[in-house]
Design a protein around this motif. Structure first.
Motif, PDB file in Angstrom:
ATOM      1  N   LEU A 107      99.897  69.128 -25.736  1.00  0.00           N
ATOM      2  CA  LEU A 107      99.934  69.502 -24.325  1.00  0.00           C
ATOM      3  C   LEU A 107      99.559  70.968 -24.115  1.00  0.00           C
ATOM      4  N   ASP A 108      99.936  71.834 -25.036  1.00  0.00           N
ATOM      5  CA  ASP A 108      99.581  73.247 -24.912  1.00  0.00           C
ATOM      6  C   ASP A 108      98.064  73.435 -24.924  1.00  0.00           C
ATOM      7  N   ARG A 109      97.376  72.696 -25.763  1.00  0.00           N
ATOM      8  CA  ARG A 109      95.909  72.782 -25.848  1.00  0.00           C
ATOM      9  C   ARG A 109      95.257  72.251 -24.569  1.00  0.00           C
ATOM     10  N   VAL A 110      95.805  71.164 -24.038  1.00  0.00           N
ATOM     11  CA  VAL A 110      95.271  70.581 -22.803  1.00  0.00           C
ATOM     12  C   VAL A 110      95.454  71.572 -21.647  1.00  0.00           C
ATOM     13  N   HIS A 111      96.597  72.247 -21.603  1.00  0.00           N
ATOM     14  CA  HIS A 111      96.828  73.251 -20.561  1.00  0.00           C
ATOM     15  C   HIS A 111      95.862  74.419 -20.702  1.00  0.00           C
ATOM     16  N   ILE A 112      95.551  74.827 -21.924  1.00  0.00           N
ATOM     17  CA  ILE A 112      94.578  75.907 -22.130  1.00  0.00           C
ATOM     18  C   ILE A 112      93.219  75.493 -21.586  1.00  0.00           C
ATOM     19  N   ILE A 113      92.814  74.273 -21.888  1.00  0.00           N
ATOM     20  CA  ILE A 113      91.521  73.773 -21.391  1.00  0.00           C
ATOM     21  C   ILE A 113      91.514  73.763 -19.864  1.00  0.00           C
ATOM     22  N   LEU A 114      92.573  73.224 -19.274  1.00  0.00           N
ATOM     23  CA  LEU A 114      92.650  73.161 -17.814  1.00  0.00           C
ATOM     24  C   LEU A 114      92.657  74.561 -17.206  1.00  0.00           C
ATOM     25  N   ASP A 115      93.388  75.488 -17.831  1.00  0.00           N
ATOM     26  CA  ASP A 115      93.452  76.859 -17.318  1.00  0.00           C
ATOM     27  C   ASP A 115      92.120  77.587 -17.444  1.00  0.00           C
ATOM     28  N   GLU A 116      91.331  77.232 -18.444  1.00  0.00           N
ATOM     29  CA  GLU A 116      89.999  77.829 -18.576  1.00  0.00           C
ATOM     30  C   GLU A 116      89.058  77.322 -17.485  1.00  0.00           C
ATOM     31  N   MET A 117      89.313  76.112 -17.010  1.00  0.00           N
ATOM     32  CA  MET A 117      88.434  75.511 -15.997  1.00  0.00           C
ATOM     33  C   MET A 117      88.869  75.846 -14.575  1.00  0.00           C
ATOM     34  N   ILE A 118      90.179  75.882 -14.335  1.00  0.00           N
ATOM     35  CA  ILE A 118      90.703  76.091 -12.980  1.00  0.00           C
ATOM     36  C   ILE A 118      91.720  77.223 -13.018  1.00  0.00           C
ATOM     37  N   GLN A 119      91.543  78.182 -12.125  1.00  0.00           N
ATOM     38  CA  GLN A 119      92.506  79.273 -11.988  1.00  0.00           C
ATOM     39  C   GLN A 119      92.783  79.487 -10.518  1.00  0.00           C
ATOM     40  N   ASN A 120      94.059  79.559 -10.183  1.00  0.00           N
ATOM     41  CA  ASN A 120      94.485  79.772  -8.798  1.00  0.00           C
ATOM     42  C   ASN A 120      93.901  78.743  -7.833  1.00  0.00           C
ATOM     43  N   GLY A 121      93.700  77.527  -8.314  1.00  0.00           N
ATOM     44  CA  GLY A 121      93.201  76.460  -7.450  1.00  0.00           C
ATOM     45  C   GLY A 121      91.705  76.473  -7.226  1.00  0.00           C
ATOM     46  N   ARG A 122      90.998  77.313  -7.963  1.00  0.00           N
ATOM     47  CA  ARG A 122      89.540  77.404  -7.845  1.00  0.00           C
ATOM     48  C   ARG A 122      88.897  77.104  -9.193  1.00  0.00           C
ATOM     49  N   VAL A 123      87.767  76.420  -9.159  1.00  0.00           N
ATOM     50  CA  VAL A 123      87.026  76.129 -10.382  1.00  0.00           C
ATOM     51  C   VAL A 123      86.327  77.415 -10.813  1.00  0.00           C
ATOM     52  N   VAL A 124      86.592  77.835 -12.058  1.00  0.00           N
ATOM     53  CA  VAL A 124      85.993  79.069 -12.547  1.00  0.00           C
ATOM     54  C   VAL A 124      85.015  78.849 -13.693  1.00  0.00           C
ATOM     55  N   GLU A 125      85.127  77.723 -14.389  1.00  0.00           N
ATOM     56  CA  GLU A 125      84.223  77.474 -15.509  1.00  0.00           C
ATOM     57  C   GLU A 125      84.058  75.985 -15.729  1.00  0.00           C
ATOM     58  N   VAL A 131      84.510  76.844 -22.215  1.00  0.00           N
ATOM     59  CA  VAL A 131      85.880  76.385 -22.007  1.00  0.00           C
ATOM     60  C   VAL A 131      86.597  76.249 -23.352  1.00  0.00           C
ATOM     61  N   LEU A 132      85.885  75.782 -24.362  1.00  0.00           N
ATOM     62  CA  LEU A 132      86.498  75.546 -25.667  1.00  0.00           C
ATOM     63  C   LEU A 132      86.538  76.783 -26.565  1.00  0.00           C
ATOM     64  N   ALA A 133      85.897  77.873 -26.176  1.00  0.00           N
ATOM     65  CA  ALA A 133      85.854  79.089 -27.000  1.00  0.00           C
ATOM     66  C   ALA A 133      87.248  79.629 -27.346  1.00  0.00           C
ATOM     67  N   PRO A 134      88.179  79.749 -26.399  1.00  0.00           N
ATOM     68  CA  PRO A 134      89.515  80.247 -26.775  1.00  0.00           C
ATOM     69  C   PRO A 134      90.236  79.338 -27.777  1.00  0.00           C
ATOM     70  N   LEU A 135      90.052  78.032 -27.644  1.00  0.00           N
ATOM     71  CA  LEU A 135      90.691  77.106 -28.588  1.00  0.00           C
ATOM     72  C   LEU A 135      90.048  77.209 -29.966  1.00  0.00           C
ATOM     73  N   ALA A 136      88.742  77.428 -30.000  1.00  0.00           N
ATOM     74  CA  ALA A 136      88.070  77.604 -31.286  1.00  0.00           C
ATOM     75  C   ALA A 136      88.608  78.847 -31.980  1.00  0.00           C
ATOM     76  N   ALA A 137      88.842  79.913 -31.218  1.00  0.00           N
ATOM     77  CA  ALA A 137      89.402  81.135 -31.794  1.00  0.00           C
ATOM     78  C   ALA A 137      90.831  80.902 -32.285  1.00  0.00           C
TER      79      ALA A 137
END
Length: 144
Positions: A107-125, A131-137
Motif C-alpha cells: 500500500l505504501d508503494r501504491v500511495h507513492i505512485i498515486l502521490d506522484e500522479m495527483i497532488q492537491n487534487g490536481r493531475v501533475v504527472e 512516476v516510477l522514478a522515486p520507486l526505482a530509487a
C-alpha cells in the motif's frame, strides 16, 4: 478538481482511499459505503460517470477491483477516466500484472505512485517512467 480516489473490491471493501479535500473521519466510512454501493449496483452497459450529491463519480472496473474518483462538476470526466487507466497501467508496469494482493501488501508503494500522479487534487504527472522514478530509487537503495 479531484476530491478523492477510492479502490474497492467487488465485496465493497476499501483497499485504498486518498482524500484531497478534508472529510471528517466519522463521515468517510458512510461516504465510501454510499459511493461504493452506487457504483457496484450499476450494470456493465451503463455509463461510468454518475452524478452524486454535489459532485460526480468516475469509476472503472479492472477484474475484481473498482477505482472510483470523486470530482467537481467542472472536471472533465473523460480525462479522469483516462487518468484511472493510466494509473492502472503504471501499477501494472511496477508490479508486473498488478493484483489486489499487490495493492494490499504494498500500500505504501501504491500511495507513492498515486502521490506522484495527483497532488492537491490536481493531475501533475502522467508519464509512467517519471512516476516510477522515486520507486526505482527506493528499490535501488533497498537492494544496495
Amino acid at each position: 478538481m479531484i476530491k478523492f480516489v477510492l479502490m474497492v473490491n467487488r465485496q465493497g471493501q476499501t483497499r485504498l482511499s486518498r482524500y484531497y479535500q478534508p472529510v471528517e473521519l466519522s463521515r468517510r466510512a458512510p461516504l465510501e459505503a454510499d459511493v461504493v454501493r452506487c457504483c457496484l449496483s450499476r450494470k456493465k452497459d451503463q455509463c461510468s460517470f454518475v452524478e452524486y450529491k454535489d459532485f460526480k463519480l468516475v469509476y472503472r472496473q479492472y477484474a475484481a477491483l473498482y477505482i472510483v474518483v470523486g470530482v467537481s462538476d467542472s472536471e472533465n470526466e473523460l480525462s479522469v477516466y483516462e487518468l484511472v487507466h493510466n494509473f492502472v497501467e503504471v501499477l501494472d508496469k511496477y508490479f508486473s500484472r498488478v493484483s489486489e494482493l499487490d495493492i494490499m501488501f504494498n500500500l505504501d508503494r501504491v500511495h507513492i505512485i498515486l502521490d506522484e500522479m495527483i497532488q492537491n487534487g490536481r493531475v501533475v504527472e502522467t508519464n509512467r517512467s517519471r512516476v516510477l522514478a522515486p520507486l526505482a530509487a527506493l528499490d535501488k537503495m533497498a537492494d544496495g
